[in-house]
Design a protein around this motif. Sequence first.
Motif, PDB file in Angstrom:
ATOM      1  N   SER A 101      25.589 -12.834  18.167  1.00 42.99           N
ATOM      2  CA  SER A 101      26.330 -12.899  19.422  1.00 42.99           C
ATOM      3  C   SER A 101      25.819 -11.821  20.379  1.00 42.99           C
ATOM      4  N   ILE A 102      25.957 -12.073  21.679  1.00 45.76           N
ATOM      5  CA  ILE A 102      25.572 -11.052  22.665  1.00 45.76           C
ATOM      6  C   ILE A 102      26.443  -9.807  22.539  1.00 45.76           C
ATOM      7  N   ASP A 103      27.588  -9.940  21.881  1.00 46.87           N
ATOM      8  CA  ASP A 103      28.440  -8.772  21.650  1.00 46.87           C
ATOM      9  C   ASP A 103      27.678  -7.681  20.912  1.00 46.87           C
ATOM     10  N   LYS A 104      26.775  -8.072  20.030  1.00 42.34           N
ATOM     11  CA  LYS A 104      26.005  -7.093  19.262  1.00 42.34           C
ATOM     12  C   LYS A 104      25.086  -6.289  20.185  1.00 42.34           C
ATOM     13  N   ILE A 105      24.568  -6.922  21.226  1.00 43.90           N
ATOM     14  CA  ILE A 105      23.748  -6.211  22.213  1.00 43.90           C
ATOM     15  C   ILE A 105      24.636  -5.241  22.988  1.00 43.90           C
ATOM     16  N   GLU A 106      25.738  -5.763  23.499  1.00 40.09           N
ATOM     17  CA  GLU A 106      26.634  -4.956  24.331  1.00 40.09           C
ATOM     18  C   GLU A 106      27.274  -3.812  23.553  1.00 40.09           C
ATOM     19  N   ASP A 107      27.516  -4.007  22.266  1.00 41.74           N
ATOM     20  CA  ASP A 107      28.126  -2.951  21.445  1.00 41.74           C
ATOM     21  C   ASP A 107      27.130  -1.872  21.035  1.00 41.74           C
ATOM     22  N   ASN A 108      25.844  -2.199  20.967  1.00 37.27           N
ATOM     23  CA  ASN A 108      24.852  -1.268  20.434  1.00 37.27           C
ATOM     24  C   ASN A 108      24.067  -0.506  21.486  1.00 37.27           C
ATOM     25  N   TYR A 109      24.122  -0.950  22.736  1.00 35.51           N
ATOM     26  CA  TYR A 109      23.323  -0.295  23.763  1.00 35.51           C
ATOM     27  C   TYR A 109      24.188   0.182  24.915  1.00 35.51           C
ATOM     28  N   GLU A 110      23.734   1.252  25.527  1.00 38.59           N
ATOM     29  CA  GLU A 110      24.439   1.812  26.675  1.00 38.59           C
ATOM     30  C   GLU A 110      23.891   1.262  27.990  1.00 38.59           C
ATOM     31  N   TYR A 111      22.566   1.019  28.032  1.00 33.13           N
ATOM     32  CA  TYR A 111      21.927   0.633  29.285  1.00 33.13           C
ATOM     33  C   TYR A 111      21.366  -0.787  29.265  1.00 33.13           C
ATOM     34  N   GLU A 112      21.959  -1.690  28.496  1.00 35.12           N
ATOM     35  CA  GLU A 112      21.444  -3.067  28.510  1.00 35.12           C
ATOM     36  C   GLU A 112      21.608  -3.631  29.920  1.00 35.12           C
ATOM     37  N   TYR A 113      20.590  -4.338  30.363  1.00 34.88           N
ATOM     38  CA  TYR A 113      20.579  -4.870  31.720  1.00 34.88           C
ATOM     39  C   TYR A 113      20.537  -6.387  31.627  1.00 34.88           C
ATOM     40  N   LYS A 114      21.566  -7.048  32.133  1.00 31.55           N
ATOM     41  CA  LYS A 114      21.665  -8.498  32.045  1.00 31.55           C
ATOM     42  C   LYS A 114      21.161  -9.129  33.330  1.00 31.55           C
ATOM     43  N   THR A 115      20.244 -10.092  33.170  1.00 28.94           N
ATOM     44  CA  THR A 115      19.744 -10.885  34.288  1.00 28.94           C
ATOM     45  C   THR A 115      19.812 -12.343  33.857  1.00 28.94           C
ATOM     46  N   GLY A 116      20.671 -13.098  34.471  1.00 33.80           N
ATOM     47  CA  GLY A 116      20.794 -14.506  34.088  1.00 33.80           C
ATOM     48  C   GLY A 116      21.193 -14.643  32.632  1.00 33.80           C
ATOM     49  N   SER A 117      20.335 -15.283  31.856  1.00 30.59           N
ATOM     50  CA  SER A 117      20.650 -15.529  30.445  1.00 30.59           C
ATOM     51  C   SER A 117      19.894 -14.606  29.495  1.00 30.59           C
ATOM     52  N   TYR A 118      19.428 -13.478  29.982  1.00 29.18           N
ATOM     53  CA  TYR A 118      18.771 -12.547  29.074  1.00 29.18           C
ATOM     54  C   TYR A 118      19.150 -11.092  29.372  1.00 29.18           C
ATOM     55  N   TYR A 119      18.959 -10.273  28.333  1.00 29.22           N
ATOM     56  CA  TYR A 119      19.250  -8.851  28.398  1.00 29.22           C
ATOM     57  C   TYR A 119      17.958  -8.072  28.156  1.00 29.22           C
ATOM     58  N   ASN A 120      17.763  -6.988  28.905  1.00 30.05           N
ATOM     59  CA  ASN A 120      16.636  -6.084  28.692  1.00 30.05           C
ATOM     60  C   ASN A 120      17.153  -4.714  28.308  1.00 30.05           C
ATOM     61  N   VAL A 121      16.454  -4.109  27.370  1.00 31.11           N
ATOM     62  CA  VAL A 121      16.737  -2.731  26.985  1.00 31.11           C
ATOM     63  C   VAL A 121      15.381  -2.039  26.905  1.00 31.11           C
ATOM     64  N   VAL A 122      15.269  -0.829  27.458  1.00 34.68           N
ATOM     65  CA  VAL A 122      14.001  -0.112  27.479  1.00 34.68           C
ATOM     66  C   VAL A 122      14.142   1.205  26.717  1.00 34.68           C
ATOM     67  N   PHE A 123      13.041   1.609  26.053  1.00 34.47           N
ATOM     68  CA  PHE A 123      13.061   2.805  25.211  1.00 34.47           C
ATOM     69  C   PHE A 123      11.879   3.705  25.525  1.00 34.47           C
ATOM     70  N   ASN A 124      12.166   4.984  25.651  1.00 31.86           N
ATOM     71  CA  ASN A 124      11.163   6.025  25.732  1.00 31.86           C
ATOM     72  C   ASN A 124      11.075   6.601  24.325  1.00 31.86           C
ATOM     73  N   GLY A 125      10.121   6.139  23.543  1.00 29.49           N
ATOM     74  CA  GLY A 125      10.077   6.490  22.124  1.00 29.49           C
ATOM     75  C   GLY A 125      11.241   5.800  21.425  1.00 29.49           C
ATOM     76  N   LYS A 126      12.104   6.574  20.794  1.00 29.16           N
ATOM     77  CA  LYS A 126      13.283   6.024  20.128  1.00 29.16           C
ATOM     78  C   LYS A 126      14.531   6.099  20.993  1.00 29.16           C
ATOM     79  N   ILE A 127      14.398   6.672  22.183  1.00 35.43           N
ATOM     80  CA  ILE A 127      15.558   6.939  23.029  1.00 35.43           C
ATOM     81  C   ILE A 127      15.721   5.836  24.069  1.00 35.43           C
ATOM     82  N   GLU A 128      16.903   5.232  24.074  1.00 35.66           N
ATOM     83  CA  GLU A 128      17.210   4.209  25.078  1.00 35.66           C
ATOM     84  C   GLU A 128      17.274   4.866  26.449  1.00 35.66           C
ATOM     85  N   ASP A 129      16.739   4.178  27.445  1.00 36.18           N
ATOM     86  CA  ASP A 129      16.752   4.701  28.804  1.00 36.18           C
ATOM     87  C   ASP A 129      17.248   3.599  29.737  1.00 36.18           C
TER      88      ASP A 129
END
Length: 167
Positions: A101-129
């Motif tokens: 479920s998308i809930d797993k994305i929303e629960d695990n990330y702070e900066y997930e970015y939703k565009t239409g029907s997809y989510y992007n998450v970016v990392f600098n090494g192991k650190i979410e940005d």
Amino acid sequence: MKKHFLLLIALLFLLSGCSLSKSEKISVNNPYEIAKGTITLSYYDTEDNISIDGFNVVENNLQNFQDKNNNIIVNDNGIIRCITIVDDTVKTFKSISVGDSIDKIEDNYEYEYKTGSYYNVVFNGKIEDDLANKNKEDNWICITYYTDNNIITSIQIFDVKYGREAQ
């Protein structure tokens, strides 16, 4: 008495086998890794090191980047540039898989970015940005989760430079 003893022995074998299979599964500790069963593949592996079943290794082109229907590893001169996952047995960072479920994305990330029907998450090494960070470096890793009806249908892992070049 023998029947109970044999039943106990059979139960112990069964339980030890179940716990062994759970402990053999590998967890994914980095945003640039995937795991299928006991095999881990890193975005930073070379084509020669790919030993994960069920993935097609293809040459770098826009069509292969846009294919969201197959397990693909995009190869560019022996270097992995993009991993596309459609198999629900493949785990990615935070144990997120196709079919979740998308809930797993929303629960695990702070900066997930939703565009239409997809989510992007970016990392600098192991650190979410934050994806809106204008100072993203070419080697930062992006994970894109494609969804349909609140369910993840495919996942892509690529670096920021490759994503920019593929647009």
